[in-house]
Scaffold this motif. Structure first.
Motif, short mmCIF file in Angstrom:
data_model
loop_
_atom_site.label_atom_id
_atom_site.label_comp_id
_atom_site.label_asym_id
_atom_site.label_seq_id
_atom_site.Cartn_x
_atom_site.Cartn_y
_atom_site.Cartn_z
N GLY A 69 0.78 -1.24 0.00
CA GLY A 69 0.00 0.00 0.00
C GLY A 69 0.80 1.28 0.00
O GLY A 69 0.23 2.37 0.02
N MET A 70 2.11 1.20 0.00
CA MET A 70 2.94 2.42 -0.05
C MET A 70 4.31 2.07 -0.61
O MET A 70 4.73 0.91 -0.56
CB MET A 70 3.06 3.09 1.31
CG MET A 70 3.68 2.24 2.42
SD MET A 70 3.94 3.18 3.97
CE MET A 70 2.31 3.76 4.34
N ASN A 71 5.00 3.10 -1.13
CA ASN A 71 6.37 2.88 -1.58
C ASN A 71 7.35 3.25 -0.47
O ASN A 71 6.95 3.70 0.61
CB ASN A 71 6.65 3.66 -2.87
CG ASN A 71 6.46 5.17 -2.72
OD1 ASN A 71 6.78 5.74 -1.68
ND2 ASN A 71 5.96 5.82 -3.76
N ALA A 72 8.64 3.08 -0.75
CA ALA A 72 9.65 3.27 0.30
C ALA A 72 9.67 4.69 0.83
O ALA A 72 9.80 4.91 2.04
CB ALA A 72 11.02 2.88 -0.23
N ALA A 73 9.56 5.68 -0.06
CA ALA A 73 9.58 7.08 0.39
C ALA A 73 8.40 7.36 1.32
O ALA A 73 8.52 8.10 2.30
CB ALA A 73 9.54 8.02 -0.81
N GLN A 74 7.26 6.75 1.03
CA GLN A 74 6.06 7.01 1.83
C GLN A 74 6.14 6.39 3.23
O GLN A 74 5.40 6.80 4.12
CB GLN A 74 4.83 6.50 1.10
CG GLN A 74 4.49 7.32 -0.15
CD GLN A 74 3.35 6.73 -0.95
OE1 GLN A 74 3.23 5.52 -1.10
NE2 GLN A 74 2.51 7.60 -1.50
N THR A 75 7.05 5.42 3.43
CA THR A 75 7.18 4.86 4.78
C THR A 75 7.69 5.90 5.78
O THR A 75 7.57 5.69 6.99
CB THR A 75 8.14 3.65 4.79
OG1 THR A 75 9.46 4.06 4.38
CG2 THR A 75 7.64 2.55 3.88
N ASN A 76 8.25 6.99 5.29
CA ASN A 76 8.67 8.07 6.18
C ASN A 76 7.50 8.70 6.92
O ASN A 76 7.69 9.44 7.89
CB ASN A 76 9.42 9.14 5.39
CG ASN A 76 10.84 8.74 5.04
OD1 ASN A 76 11.79 9.06 5.75
ND2 ASN A 76 11.00 8.03 3.93
N SER A 77 6.28 8.44 6.46
CA SER A 77 5.10 9.01 7.11
C SER A 77 4.61 8.19 8.30
O SER A 77 3.78 8.65 9.08
CB SER A 77 3.95 9.16 6.10
OG SER A 77 3.47 7.88 5.71
N ILE A 78 5.11 6.95 8.46
CA ILE A 78 4.60 6.06 9.51
C ILE A 78 4.83 6.67 10.89
O ILE A 78 3.93 6.70 11.74
CB ILE A 78 5.25 4.67 9.40
CG1 ILE A 78 4.88 4.01 8.07
CG2 ILE A 78 4.80 3.79 10.57
CD1 ILE A 78 5.62 2.70 7.80
N ASN A 79 6.06 7.13 11.13
CA ASN A 79 6.39 7.74 12.42
C ASN A 79 5.48 8.92 12.73
O ASN A 79 4.93 9.05 13.83
CB ASN A 79 7.86 8.17 12.39
CG ASN A 79 8.23 9.11 13.52
OD1 ASN A 79 8.61 10.26 13.26
ND2 ASN A 79 8.14 8.67 14.75
N SER A 80 5.29 9.79 11.75
CA SER A 80 4.45 10.97 11.96
C SER A 80 2.99 10.60 12.18
O SER A 80 2.29 11.24 12.96
CB SER A 80 4.57 11.92 10.76
OG SER A 80 5.88 12.43 10.67
N PHE A 81 2.52 9.56 11.49
CA PHE A 81 1.15 9.10 11.70
C PHE A 81 0.93 8.70 13.16
O PHE A 81 -0.07 9.08 13.79
CB PHE A 81 0.82 7.91 10.80
CG PHE A 81 -0.47 7.23 11.15
CD1 PHE A 81 -1.69 7.78 10.77
CD2 PHE A 81 -0.48 6.05 11.89
CE1 PHE A 81 -2.89 7.16 11.11
CE2 PHE A 81 -1.68 5.42 12.24
CZ PHE A 81 -2.89 6.00 11.84
N PHE A 82 1.87 7.96 13.71
CA PHE A 82 1.72 7.52 15.10
C PHE A 82 1.81 8.71 16.07
O PHE A 82 1.12 8.72 17.10
CB PHE A 82 2.77 6.47 15.45
CG PHE A 82 2.46 5.11 14.91
CD1 PHE A 82 1.22 4.54 15.08
CD2 PHE A 82 3.42 4.39 14.21
CE1 PHE A 82 0.93 3.27 14.57
CE2 PHE A 82 3.15 3.13 13.70
CZ PHE A 82 1.90 2.57 13.88
#
Length: 514
Positions: free
Chosen positions: A310-323
């Protein structure tokens, strides 16, 4: 200190907090949007090696947090917070837009513009938040946690949107979108100024003498000209990043000298409180050195060795901010409630717990090696769980650290001490680059982990160098990541435990500040 209780309020906090909240949100949108793309852009578009990309990334990210030392001093003595924030915003917007032009001069020059601009923007907007509250206002920690959520709303949206635009239309459209985000942040802040939300806060010091002229040029214009003149210097340091360690030594001597001067100029409890600001800065440097694998090695780890859904590697940078977005309000509420019940742990304990959880989070990243598939891809669950744990650790140490700096610092040197605190990211990113380079595979089985750390890596990840070497390049790369994350995760956890044991001493030194 002035009483701020009669200032306009919104949701139980000063109204100015929310102007700063949205200004910082958009500025962080621009910053994290560009950061999410940068390493992938260098390795995939510019075809730089991992080591070269990590070197440039680390130099850029560390210098971004070195310049707040200078920006804080300039704001304290000359420009004030308002002019500094506006100047920083303009420079950063220029940097993002120029990054959309693919040419070495614009590439390195753009990064330099962002470095100088952030030096004026970052420490002063955070310090501005502290001026909205009285020294003993119990809402202070909650206010900084809300402000921190603004940072991470921008940090969450930016990788998702900028990476999507970059993938759909091209890298330079992603960078352009980041520039638009910076302009939105600048507009929000100036809107707050025009509505007189901040009262008398953030104006230049009365003795700043900005109109004084030297060779026919006012002091204020000299500051602006010097800011632009420094850009080629920073561009050269990024390009030749192997010389950055000289800047680290210069910065260290400068910080130590300045802190000794401030220590001698204050008296009483201010002396031990100043020592605590140094202690928290050291802990934060350790924290960021490990945490800031995000954006560099963790982004490439996600690209190469995680079965993303559901996401590419660059978009994984948003996981921390989501939490952080999901947890910031509950944490803010929790600190307020615990304070009322006199059960709120002191900041020294929170800092130690933050380091413990950071270490556990990186151990979880390595743990995914047990379930790697035939392509050396680990389940995305471990990436998400690791980010969740280290995010909880971040909420325990980072926003609370921001809050304590505004309480523990001598008022005369407030913005400078905030700059010192942000130097933790300067040191953290410098060493994060060194750590990230350890994850690069150089065509043999010479991995970071040997001896005790080799045994630890095998225990945590289920991987060993002999087997992974036989399975090919993808597994060699996975083992390289797992060994570094397991080793430094364990070290960080141990340091966190020591910090918790030292907390009673630190609490006494804080002299009444919780």
């Amino acid at each position: 200190m002035p009483n701020h209780i009669d200032r306009p309020q919104l949701f139980g906090h000063p109204k100015g907090l929310f102007y700063l909240f949205f200004a910082e949100m958009w500025e962080r949108f621009s910053f994290y949007g560009m950061r999410a793309l940068l390493v992938l852009y260098m390795t995939k578009q510019l075809i730089y090696s991992d080591e070269m990309s990590f070197g440039i990334f680390a130099a850029y990210m560390s210098l971004v947090y070195f310049t707040p030392l200078i920006g804080g001093l300039v704001a304290d003595h000359y420009l004030g917070y308002r002019k500094s924030i506006v100047l920083g915003g303009i420079l950063m917007a220029m940097g993002h837009f120029f990054l959309a032009i693919e040419h070495p001069i614009f590439f390195y020059g753009s990064l330099a513009l962002l470095i100088v601009g952030n030096g004026f923007f970052k420490p002063n907007i955070s310090t501005f938040v502290g001026t909205l509250y009285d020294q003993d206002d119990k809402r202070r920690d909650a206010g900084f946690t809300i402000f921190y959520m603004g940072i991470n709303i921008g940090g969450f949206l930016a990788p998702l949107v900028c990476a999507w635009i970059a993938e759909l239309y091209g890298w330079h459209y992603g960078f352009t979108l980041a520039g638009i985000g910076m302009l939105a942040g600048l507009f929000t802040f100036t809107r707050g100024l025009k509505t007189d939300t901040f009262g008398e806060e953030g104006l230049p010091p009365k003795n700043a003498g900005l109109a004084l002229k030297f060779a026919g040029i006012s002091r204020e214009k000299i500051i602006y000209l010097a800011s632009f003149a420094s850009i080629p210097l920073f561009a050269l340091v990024i390009k030749y990043n192997e010389i950055e360690h000289y800047i680290v030594w210069v910065a260290t001597f400068f910080i130590i000298g300045a802190m000794i001067y401030i220590y001698r100029s204050v008296s009483g409890k201010a002396k031990t409180q100043l020592l605590v600001t140094a202690y928290f800065t050291i802990l934060m440097s350790l924290f960021w050195a490990i945490f800031e694998q995000a954006g560099s090695s963790l982004t490439l780890f996600a690209d190469r060795n995680v079965a993303l859904v559901g996401m590419n590697a660059a978009q994984t940078n948003s996981i921390n901010s989501f939490f952080i977005i999901a947890l910031a309000i509950p944490f803010s509420w929790m600190w307020t409630k615990l304070s009322v019940k006199k059960m709120n742990p002191n900041s020294a304990i929170k800092a130690g717990l933050g380091l413990v959880l950071l270490g556990v989070g990186f151990l979880v990243f390595a743990l995914g090696g047990h379930q790697a598939d035939e392509f050396a891809k680990t389940p995305m669950f471990y990436l998400i769980l690791g980010y969740f744990i280290l995010t909880v650790g971040e909420l325990l140490i980072s926003p609370i650290g921001l809050s304590k700096m505004t309480e523990l610092s001598p008022p005369k040197y407030l913005a400078f001490i905030m700059g010192v605190f942000f130097s933790s990211s300067f040191y953290g990113h410098f060493f994060a680059g060194k750590i990230a380079k350890l994850t690069a595979v150089k065509g043999d089985a010479n991995y970071f982990a040997q001896g005790y750390f080799g045994d630890l890596t095998h225990l945590i990840s289920g991987l060993d160098p002999t087997t992974t070497f036989e399975k090919g390049d993808a597994f060699q790369q996975l083992y390289s990541y797992a060994s570094v994350y397991a080793g430094f995760g364990a070290i960080t956890l141990a340091i966190g435990v020591v910090a918790i044991l030292l907390s009673p001493i630190i609490k006494r030194w804080m002299a009444g500040v919780h």
